[in-house]
Design an enzyme around this catalytic site. Sequence first.
Site, PDB file in Angstrom:
ATOM      1  N   GLU A   1      -4.066   1.926  -7.183  1.00 14.08           N
ATOM      2  CA  GLU A   1      -4.541   3.048  -6.376  1.00 14.08           C
ATOM      3  C   GLU A   1      -3.658   4.272  -6.633  1.00 14.08           C
ATOM      4  O   GLU A   1      -2.591   4.413  -6.000  1.00 14.08           O
ATOM      5  CB  GLU A   1      -4.474   2.705  -4.890  1.00 14.08           C
ATOM      6  CG  GLU A   1      -5.277   1.491  -4.495  1.00 14.08           C
ATOM      7  CD  GLU A   1      -5.579   1.487  -3.001  1.00 14.08           C
ATOM      8  OE1 GLU A   1      -6.754   1.644  -2.649  1.00 14.08           O
ATOM      9  OE2 GLU A   1      -4.642   1.360  -2.194  1.00 14.08           O
TER      10      GLU A   1
ATOM     11  N   HIS B   1       0.843  -1.207   0.000  1.00 11.56           N
ATOM     12  CA  HIS B   1       0.000   0.000   0.000  1.00 11.56           C
ATOM     13  C   HIS B   1       0.875   1.254   0.000  1.00 11.56           C
ATOM     14  O   HIS B   1       1.901   1.304   0.690  1.00 11.56           O
ATOM     15  CB  HIS B   1      -0.935   0.003   1.214  1.00 11.56           C
ATOM     16  CG  HIS B   1      -2.053   0.989   1.057  1.00 11.56           C
ATOM     17  ND1 HIS B   1      -1.860   2.345   1.203  1.00 11.56           N
ATOM     18  CD2 HIS B   1      -3.350   0.821   0.708  1.00 11.56           C
ATOM     19  CE1 HIS B   1      -3.006   2.967   0.971  1.00 11.56           C
ATOM     20  NE2 HIS B   1      -3.935   2.066   0.668  1.00 11.56           N
TER      21      HIS B   1
HETATM   22  P1  13P Z   1      -9.914   6.237  -0.042  1.00  7.90           P
HETATM   23  O1  13P Z   1     -11.071   5.381  -0.485  1.00  7.90           O
HETATM   24  O2  13P Z   1     -10.112   6.878   1.284  1.00  7.90           O
HETATM   25  O3  13P Z   1      -9.481   7.185  -1.118  1.00  7.90           O
HETATM   26  O4  13P Z   1      -8.667   5.225   0.187  1.00  7.90           O
HETATM   27  C1  13P Z   1      -8.335   4.323  -0.812  1.00  7.90           C
HETATM   28  C2  13P Z   1      -7.315   3.393  -0.284  1.00  7.90           C
HETATM   29  O5  13P Z   1      -6.178   3.768  -0.035  1.00  7.90           O
HETATM   30  C3  13P Z   1      -7.724   2.009  -0.034  1.00  7.90           C
HETATM   31  O6  13P Z   1      -6.626   1.189   0.246  1.00  7.90           O
END
Ligand code: 13P
Length: 229
Positions: A157, A88
């Site tokens: 992401e 992450h």
């Molecule tokens: P948000 O949905 O708060 O933008 O976060 C996404 C995330 O990092 C999930 O791992």
Amino acid sequence: MIFAANFKTNHTRKSTEYYVQDLNKKLGAKDPEDKVYIFPPATALDNYEGDFTLGVQNAYPAVNGAYTGEIGLEQLDEFDIGTILIGHSERREHLGESQKTVSEKFSFFQEQNFEIIYCIGEPLHIREKGFEAVMQYLLAQFEGIDTGYENLIVAYEPIWAIGTGRSATVEEISSTHRALKKVIDGKPLLYGGSANPSNIKEIISIAGVDGVLVGSASLEVEKFSKMFL
Ligand code: 13P
């Protein structure tokens, strides 16, 4: 579709217990083909029951040992946890996890046959350089990662879309997922970054999107369940 809730550093053991109770009331109405995951903080891991998968946000690549402050396989086994988030951007950025650290963690949990949700994503200054720069950046995040691993799910992401309320556009998600799908040989690919009940329909209708990894909008059951009901 996969709907995964990453609580990050939110919720306690008690509030997670209530969350699971409420979630279970909603899950009966979901499409049986859809899969729901929750990733509470480590202190809230438990033997929960329900039509969802419990995963861990992070763990140390060891069975047990002298790793102060970390949890290892022994602590996960207590709750039959076999799913982990690795890579992450918040761990890469704030906890200083290098690609080497991330890939070592990946190899360890791959050996344990864990289902791995492997996260990748570029910062804004890379996105601003254009698509090729983005792909080059993302490909570097596969260094040392066995993309042929059968229990692999990837989560794309974009860092600039995380927690900002500004999700990537359909075109940005679509082109990036199309390119990534080739790299990971068609494995499930989630999108994460400000996914919420208002944009979920649009996001999951994009070709190459197999689900979402949700932060803020997953913290309340009412909001999160709207995304899969
Ligand atoms: P948000 O949905 O708060 O933008 O976060 C996404 C995330 O990092 C999930 O791992």
